[in-house]
Design a protein around this motif. Structure first.
Motif, PDB file in Angstrom:
ATOM      1  N   ASN B 102      11.477  14.679 -68.970  1.00 46.99           N
ATOM      2  CA  ASN B 102      12.182  14.720 -70.360  1.00 46.99           C
ATOM      3  C   ASN B 102      12.621  13.208 -70.518  1.00 46.99           C
ATOM      4  OD1 ASN B 102      15.030  14.620 -69.242  1.00 46.99           O
ATOM      5  ND2 ASN B 102      14.374  16.675 -68.827  1.00 46.99           N
ATOM      6  N   MET B 103      12.892  12.891 -71.847  1.00 47.70           N
ATOM      7  CA  MET B 103      13.829  11.691 -71.870  1.00 47.70           C
ATOM      8  C   MET B 103      15.166  12.138 -72.531  1.00 47.70           C
ATOM      9  SD  MET B 103      11.832   9.091 -71.992  1.00 47.70           S
ATOM     10  CE  MET B 103      12.616   7.796 -73.137  1.00 47.70           C
ATOM     11  N   TYR B 104      16.118  11.401 -71.891  1.00 48.26           N
ATOM     12  CA  TYR B 104      17.452  11.595 -72.434  1.00 48.26           C
ATOM     13  C   TYR B 104      18.215  10.396 -72.728  1.00 48.26           C
ATOM     14  CZ  TYR B 104      18.766  11.352 -67.511  1.00 48.26           C
ATOM     15  OH  TYR B 104      18.972  10.707 -66.264  1.00 48.26           O
ATOM     16  N   GLY B 105      19.472  10.594 -73.345  1.00 53.52           N
ATOM     17  CA  GLY B 105      20.377   9.550 -73.347  1.00 53.52           C
ATOM     18  C   GLY B 105      21.574   9.722 -74.321  1.00 53.52           C
ATOM     19  N   LYS B 106      22.186   8.822 -74.667  1.00 49.29           N
ATOM     20  CA  LYS B 106      23.386   8.887 -75.423  1.00 49.29           C
ATOM     21  C   LYS B 106      23.497   7.697 -76.655  1.00 49.29           C
ATOM     22  CE  LYS B 106      26.677   7.349 -72.064  1.00 49.29           C
ATOM     23  NZ  LYS B 106      27.953   7.828 -71.122  1.00 49.29           N
ATOM     24  N   TYR B 107      24.247   8.067 -77.703  1.00 46.01           N
ATOM     25  CA  TYR B 107      24.250   6.837 -78.674  1.00 46.01           C
ATOM     26  C   TYR B 107      25.437   7.375 -79.481  1.00 46.01           C
ATOM     27  CZ  TYR B 107      23.732   3.543 -82.065  1.00 46.01           C
ATOM     28  OH  TYR B 107      23.942   2.283 -83.153  1.00 46.01           O
ATOM     29  N   ALA B 108      26.615   6.673 -79.403  1.00 53.49           N
ATOM     30  CA  ALA B 108      27.673   6.705 -80.553  1.00 53.49           C
ATOM     31  C   ALA B 108      28.079   8.432 -80.570  1.00 53.49           C
ATOM     32  CB  ALA B 108      27.247   6.495 -82.114  1.00 53.49           C
ATOM     33  N   GLY B 109      28.375   8.842 -79.408  1.00 57.64           N
ATOM     34  CA  GLY B 109      28.964  10.279 -79.180  1.00 57.64           C
ATOM     35  C   GLY B 109      27.968  11.064 -79.241  1.00 57.64           C
ATOM     36  N   PHE B 110      26.617  10.970 -79.417  1.00 61.45           N
ATOM     37  CA  PHE B 110      25.518  11.848 -79.555  1.00 61.45           C
ATOM     38  C   PHE B 110      24.915  12.097 -78.144  1.00 61.45           C
ATOM     39  CE2 PHE B 110      26.017  11.763 -83.686  1.00 61.45           C
ATOM     40  CZ  PHE B 110      25.840  12.854 -84.596  1.00 61.45           C
ATOM     41  N   ASN B 111      24.564  12.921 -77.455  1.00 63.61           N
ATOM     42  CA  ASN B 111      23.717  13.112 -76.280  1.00 63.61           C
ATOM     43  C   ASN B 111      22.442  13.924 -76.663  1.00 63.61           C
ATOM     44  OD1 ASN B 111      25.557  12.096 -73.989  1.00 63.61           O
ATOM     45  ND2 ASN B 111      26.776  13.537 -75.356  1.00 63.61           N
ATOM     46  N   TYR B 112      21.505  13.269 -76.321  1.00 60.71           N
ATOM     47  CA  TYR B 112      20.082  14.219 -76.436  1.00 60.71           C
ATOM     48  C   TYR B 112      19.187  14.325 -75.164  1.00 60.71           C
ATOM     49  CZ  TYR B 112      16.973  10.285 -75.966  1.00 60.71           C
ATOM     50  OH  TYR B 112      16.385   9.169 -75.313  1.00 60.71           O
ATOM     51  N   ARG B 113      18.448  15.120 -75.085  1.00 63.61           N
ATOM     52  CA  ARG B 113      17.323  15.536 -74.166  1.00 63.61           C
ATOM     53  C   ARG B 113      16.200  16.100 -74.708  1.00 63.61           C
ATOM     54  NH1 ARG B 113      17.662  15.483 -68.532  1.00 63.61           N
ATOM     55  NH2 ARG B 113      19.902  15.144 -68.444  1.00 63.61           N
ATOM     56  N   ALA B 114      15.102  15.527 -74.515  1.00 66.88           N
ATOM     57  CA  ALA B 114      13.883  16.125 -75.176  1.00 66.88           C
ATOM     58  C   ALA B 114      12.706  16.057 -74.205  1.00 66.88           C
ATOM     59  CB  ALA B 114      13.310  15.088 -76.201  1.00 66.88           C
ATOM     60  N   GLY B 115      11.932  17.409 -74.265  1.00 63.99           N
ATOM     61  CA  GLY B 115      11.012  17.523 -73.212  1.00 63.99           C
ATOM     62  C   GLY B 115      11.387  18.628 -72.440  1.00 63.99           C
ATOM     63  N   ARG B 116      10.620  18.775 -71.375  1.00 64.79           N
ATOM     64  CA  ARG B 116      10.942  19.986 -70.280  1.00 64.79           C
ATOM     65  C   ARG B 116      12.407  19.868 -69.642  1.00 64.79           C
ATOM     66  NH1 ARG B 116       7.432  23.250 -67.395  1.00 64.79           N
ATOM     67  NH2 ARG B 116       6.503  23.594 -69.440  1.00 64.79           N
ATOM     68  N   GLN B 117      12.837  20.836 -69.779  1.00 65.04           N
ATOM     69  CA  GLN B 117      14.262  20.804 -69.283  1.00 65.04           C
ATOM     70  C   GLN B 117      14.796  22.422 -68.869  1.00 65.04           C
ATOM     71  OE1 GLN B 117      17.410  20.034 -72.538  1.00 65.04           O
ATOM     72  NE2 GLN B 117      15.279  19.451 -73.505  1.00 65.04           N
ATOM     73  N   ILE B 118      15.858  22.421 -67.949  1.00 65.90           N
ATOM     74  CA  ILE B 118      16.173  23.732 -67.562  1.00 65.90           C
ATOM     75  C   ILE B 118      17.588  23.928 -68.741  1.00 65.90           C
ATOM     76  CG2 ILE B 118      17.635  25.097 -66.150  1.00 65.90           C
ATOM     77  CD1 ILE B 118      15.132  24.498 -64.800  1.00 65.90           C
ATOM     78  N   PHE B 119      17.314  24.959 -69.304  1.00 68.21           N
ATOM     79  CA  PHE B 119      18.382  25.225 -70.536  1.00 68.21           C
ATOM     80  C   PHE B 119      19.248  26.426 -69.816  1.00 68.21           C
ATOM     81  CE2 PHE B 119      19.739  28.231 -73.890  1.00 68.21           C
ATOM     82  CZ  PHE B 119      20.727  27.654 -74.140  1.00 68.21           C
ATOM     83  N   ALA B 120      20.406  26.465 -69.975  1.00 69.07           N
ATOM     84  CA  ALA B 120      21.423  27.722 -69.583  1.00 69.07           C
ATOM     85  C   ALA B 120      22.448  27.924 -70.669  1.00 69.07           C
ATOM     86  CB  ALA B 120      22.160  27.495 -68.239  1.00 69.07           C
ATOM     87  N   ASP B 121      22.687  29.084 -70.718  1.00 66.10           N
ATOM     88  CA  ASP B 121      23.631  29.270 -71.798  1.00 66.10           C
ATOM     89  C   ASP B 121      24.957  29.141 -71.324  1.00 66.10           C
ATOM     90  OD1 ASP B 121      23.223  32.212 -70.291  1.00 66.10           O
ATOM     91  OD2 ASP B 121      25.178  32.220 -70.988  1.00 66.10           O
TER      92      ASP B 121
END
Lengths: 140, 432
Positions: B102-121
């Motif tokens: 995955n690609m991830y990063g942050k900008y102006a208070g936003f964080n993103y992660r796009a692609g295969r990743q582990i998701f947990a509630d």
């Protein structure tokens, strides 16, 4: 503050160091050498690099010059070797900047991902050096 | 074209000089057993060789990869009618496991992660599983708003941990299916940190999944299961040495034409004496179940009437070591003592009382409709030694024993050998 042991150093060296965008290798290695008592207060930035390259681990720093930015791997290799900070099996066997960077992450000298080729800032160098001094004092 | 080349010539050296990276290899070895299925005792080894790589161009563009080649093998011993044991051989296979690309990063208070990743509630009681999708979080007021949209159907079937229906279970054993159960996952949650100072951090969230299984893959007697989970988590300190963690989940949904509702509640107290890594915890968990009359097995085979069994999306929150029980129709009370003088060694001793919430199926094949009304599954004791003498080497030994209750049915050929159910496990991990 553990860094107080460094206050005897030339203020001009530190003043020049902390305003840089990235930490230069000469000053970073000089700070380690002075903190561990290998060089005295009159030593220059070039002396810091010369001292490091004379050490057994110095050859692992590879073609580094005094004005180069020091990386997380290079700095923590010098720091851990100079302070006799122990690391994992592969760090002990190979003692390369890569394993030193991973060790720095594990031992929380670096917060977040410990990129081996990250060009350290002066703040980061002083923070790691301060932590090494603190932990060494705690062990005594 | 010349313009592009010129721009590349100007900016490429800058980009390359800012490119930071690190990576490595991990080797994880595990062996444990026995697990009991009918007259068979099974010993399992799961061994992983993993490559990981992290890189960064700047705060906005970072890259993460974590992939493994897994070897999973089972050795089986069976008891025959003469109560003699025979070795049935080793059955193993290799499969890929991709936890991050995955690609991830942050900008102006936003964080993103796009692609295969582990998701947990927020409590990892509903799902903790790889998915392909987009996660975005942002500061909102005093707290953090997190949203995720993803798809689980590109995870290898052997690496998938989603078993909500009989169709999902069959998919895992279907050698023709490379991919695991396909679910679309949506989640939104809001964490309000320290809403009452150190006494409470509050997280509210909604997680939903839609079953995207193809018609031809639906097993006989099974159906599509769609669910939505409403969740409230609270944690904080009641005293400087006393921490609590509580989760409440309400599930609503549909299994085919049937409603599928459920609930789960968990409350854990941690006693944390200062100046040490040691702690004592006491926790209780209750999840709703369904009676045998309304479903033939845990996975809803031939279900009838309104369904009231809590079904998590993945099995990350399962309880018990000797019997690994998923979080449906389960009541568990656990006392854990963890003694550790440093981060190099820990000794853990725990005991868990395992019960069914209602007289119906749980996720173990040892619980069948045997006419017993007893809800008591058993009392488990577990001793664990955990070593991490160096940053790149760790090991653990688990010794568990379950005193089974009347709800447990052990095959009569094996029963003389098993007055209690034992289980032992070894883990070794190296990173280099």
């Amino acid at each position: 503050m553990a860094l107080s042991s460094l206050t005897a150093q030339s203020n001009s060296v530190l003043d020049d160091f902390i305003v840089r965008d990235t930490a230069d290798a000469g000053t970073s290695l000089l700070l380690i050498a002075q903190a561990t008592g290998h060089l005295d207060d009159s030593a220059t930035v070039e002396d810091g690099l010369t001292w490091a390259l004379q050490q057994k681990w110095g050859k692992k720093l590879k073609n580094i010059s005094s004005s180069d930015s020091i990386t997380t791997g290079q700095f923590h290799l010098a720091l851990f070797q100079s302070f006799s900070i122990r690391g994992g099996i592969f760090y002990t066997l190979f003692g390369t900047p890569r394993y030193a960077a991973q060790e720095a992450g594990y031992q929380e000298y670096v917060i977040g991902t410990a990129y081996v080729n990250h060009k350290m800032t002066p703040d980061e160098v002083l923070s790691s050096l301060s932590l090494a001094l603190e932990r060494t004092e705690e062990e005594l | 074209m010349k313009k592009i080349l010129l721009i590349l010539m100007i900016y490429l050296p800058t980009l390359l000089s800012a490119y930071e990276h690190t990576g490595g290899v991990r080797l994880d070895l595990n062996a444990e057993g026995p697990d009991i299925y009918g007259t068979v005792a099974e010993f399992t080894t799961t061994d992983k060789l993993s490559l990981w790589y992290e890189s960064s161009l700047n705060d906005l563009f970072k890259f993460s990869f974590d992939g493994s080649l897994v070897y999973d093998a089972n050795a089986r011993i069976a008891a025959d009618f003469n109560q003699e044991l025979s070795y049935l051989g080793l059955d193993g296979e290799f499969y890929p496991e991709l936890n991050a690309l995955n690609m991830y990063g942050k900008y102006a208070g936003f964080n993103y992660r796009a692609g295969r990743q582990i998701f947990a509630d927020p409590s990892a009681l509903i799902i903790a599983h790889p998915l392909d999708g987009l996660a975005i979080s942002m500061r909102l007021g005093p707290g953090l708003l997190s949203t995720t949209l993803g798809y689980t159907g590109l995870v290898n079937s052997k690496a998938s941990d989603i078993t909500m229906t009989s169709s999902d279970v069959n998919l895992a054993s279907d050698s023709d299916s490379f991919f695991g159960p396909s679910r679309i996952i949506e989640s939104v949650s809001y964490t309000y940190p320290e809403i009452l100072g150190p006494y409470m951090t509050l997280t509210g969230g909604i997680t939903a999944q839609q079953d995207m299984i193809k018609d031809e893959k639906i097993s006989t007697g099974s159906d599509r299961l769609h669910t939505v989970y409403f969740q409230l988590d609270m944690e904080g300190f009641l005293l400087p040495v006393l921490m609590y963690d509580t989760s409440l989940v309400f599930q609503t949904g549909a299994l085919g034409d049937l409603t599928s509702n459920g609930y789960l509640g968990e409350f854990t107290l941690y006693f944390l004496p200062g100046g040490t890594n040691s702690f004592v915890s006491l926790g209780a968990l209750v999840s709703s179940g369904e009676k045998w009359e309304n479903r033939e097995d845990y996975y809803g085979q031939n279900a009838s009437g309104s369904q009231n069994q809590f079904i998590p999306i993945s099995n990350s929150g399962s309880r018990g070591y000797v019997l690994d029980l998923n979080l449906g129709n389960l009541t568990a009370i656990e006392l854990l003592v963890s003694l550790s003088g440093s981060n190099r060694f820990a000794f853990e001793l725990s005991t868990t009382t395992l019960l069914r919430t209602v007289n119906g199926p749980v996720s173990s094949s040892l619980i069948v409709d045997n006419g017993e009304d007893s809800l008591f599954i058993g009392q488990e004791a577990l001793m664990a030694f955990k070593f991490r003498p160096a940053s790149d080497f760790g090991a653990s030994i688990n010794l568990g024993v379950l005193v089974p209750g009347e709800a447990v049915t052990i095959n009569e050929e094996l029963e003389p050998f098993l007055p209690v159910l034992p289980k032992i496990g070894f883990d070794l991990s190296f990173s280099f």
